[in-house]
Design an enzyme around this catalytic site. Structure first.
Site, mmCIF file in Angstrom:
data_model
loop_
_atom_site.group_PDB
_atom_site.id
_atom_site.type_symbol
_atom_site.label_atom_id
_atom_site.label_comp_id
_atom_site.label_asym_id
_atom_site.label_seq_id
_atom_site.Cartn_x
_atom_site.Cartn_y
_atom_site.Cartn_z
ATOM 1 N N HIS A 20 47.587 50.826 36.835
ATOM 2 C CA HIS A 20 47.065 51.360 36.813
ATOM 3 C C HIS A 20 47.645 53.303 36.270
ATOM 4 C CE1 HIS A 20 43.995 48.760 38.892
ATOM 5 N NE2 HIS A 20 44.075 48.267 37.541
ATOM 6 N N LYS A 44 32.385 40.608 41.797
ATOM 7 C CA LYS A 44 33.478 40.261 42.642
ATOM 8 C C LYS A 44 33.157 41.176 44.121
ATOM 9 C CE LYS A 44 37.437 40.566 39.658
ATOM 10 N NZ LYS A 44 38.311 41.719 38.953
ATOM 11 N N ARG A 93 49.609 43.199 31.356
ATOM 12 C CA ARG A 93 50.319 41.917 31.427
ATOM 13 C C ARG A 93 50.971 41.964 30.837
ATOM 14 N NH1 ARG A 93 47.556 42.490 37.258
ATOM 15 N NH2 ARG A 93 46.206 41.001 35.544
HETATM 16 O O1 PNS Z 1 39.699 45.658 36.189
HETATM 17 P P1 PNS Z 1 38.310 44.152 36.191
HETATM 18 O O2 PNS Z 1 37.654 43.888 37.226
HETATM 19 O O3 PNS Z 1 39.275 42.846 35.258
HETATM 20 O O4 PNS Z 1 37.664 44.871 34.656
HETATM 21 C C1 PNS Z 1 36.975 44.094 34.295
HETATM 22 C C2 PNS Z 1 35.231 45.338 33.361
HETATM 23 C C3 PNS Z 1 34.908 46.464 34.559
HETATM 24 C C4 PNS Z 1 36.757 45.811 32.135
HETATM 25 C C5 PNS Z 1 34.295 44.422 32.793
HETATM 26 O O5 PNS Z 1 33.721 43.603 33.314
HETATM 27 C C6 PNS Z 1 33.421 45.027 32.158
HETATM 28 O O6 PNS Z 1 33.250 45.714 30.882
HETATM 29 N N1 PNS Z 1 32.362 45.233 32.632
HETATM 30 C C7 PNS Z 1 31.201 45.563 32.003
HETATM 31 C C8 PNS Z 1 30.021 44.777 31.372
HETATM 32 C C9 PNS Z 1 30.024 44.321 29.773
HETATM 33 O O7 PNS Z 1 30.132 45.437 29.184
HETATM 34 N N2 PNS Z 1 30.283 43.437 29.945
HETATM 35 C C10 PNS Z 1 29.795 42.708 28.415
HETATM 36 C C11 PNS Z 1 31.835 42.674 27.694
HETATM 37 S S1 PNS Z 1 32.621 41.377 28.014
#
Ligand code: PNS
Length: 164
Positions: A20, A44, A93
């Site tokens: 990150h 999660k 990745r």
């Molecule tokens: O690190 P992660 O857990 O893969 O991140 C996932 C994240 C936070 C980027 C994703 O879950 C997110 O954007 N959540 C917000 C809800 C949202 O906008 N959902 C619709 C678009 S996919």
């Protein structure tokens, strides 16, 4: 005044890893402002509370003046609009990340066609690294020294009983 290019780097960051941090550093050199945004309500089960994750990312990125750290709830595109950000950053990745990332990027594009997802590659040394594996390795007694910033390692060690 020229428009500032603002990019949001969303994620769980539970915990933030060197992968990150590598991406934060790379993107901070390309964009005027980078906002690292921790998702608040995540399905999660998290090891670290959101506030602690924010603190860890802040501490690890203090040397980058155009990086800020925040949390968000709800739709990512709504949050990006509130922040006047036109870009979303995600790291890829390996090929295995691509399918999920493609789906998210296209859904976000459907929700707001003006917001562009930018994919970046972390350093090859971190291409196998994930928060999930860091927790697993530490829980099983392995060494995570090279995988997370020292301040994260210290906090992870304090959480070790919850991981074993
Ligand atoms: O690190 P992660 O857990 O893969 O991140 C996932 C994240 C936070 C980027 C994703 O879950 C997110 O954007 N959540 C917000 C809800 C949202 O906008 N959902 C619709 C678009 S996919």
């Amino acid at each position: 005044m020229p428009k500032r290019n603002i990019i949001i780097y969303p994620g769980s960051f539970d915990p933030p890893t060197n992968g990150h941090l590598d991406l934060i550093t790379r993107a901070s050199e390309l964009f005027d402002e980078l906002v690292v945004a921790v998702l608040r309500h995540n399905s999660k089960k998290a090891l670290f509370p959101v506030e602690e994750r924010l603190e860890m990312i802040r501490e690890a990125s203090t040397h980058l003046p155009n990086v800020t750290v925040d949390s968000f709830d709800g739709l990512l595109v709504d949050y990006a609009r509130r922040k006047n950000a036109r870009f979303i950053l995600r790291g890829i990745r390996a090929v295995s990340d691509y399918e999920y990332e493609l789906q998210m990027a296209l859904m976000n594009r459907k929700l707001d066609p003006h917001i562009e997802t930018v994919f970046m590659l972390p350093a090859e040394t971190y291409s196998y690294l994930s928060s999930k594996l860091v927790k697993e390795v530490l829980g099983l007694g392995g060494d995570v020294h090279d995988l997370v910033p020292p301040l994260v390692e210290a906090r992870l060690k304090a959480k070790k009983p919850a991981l074993s």
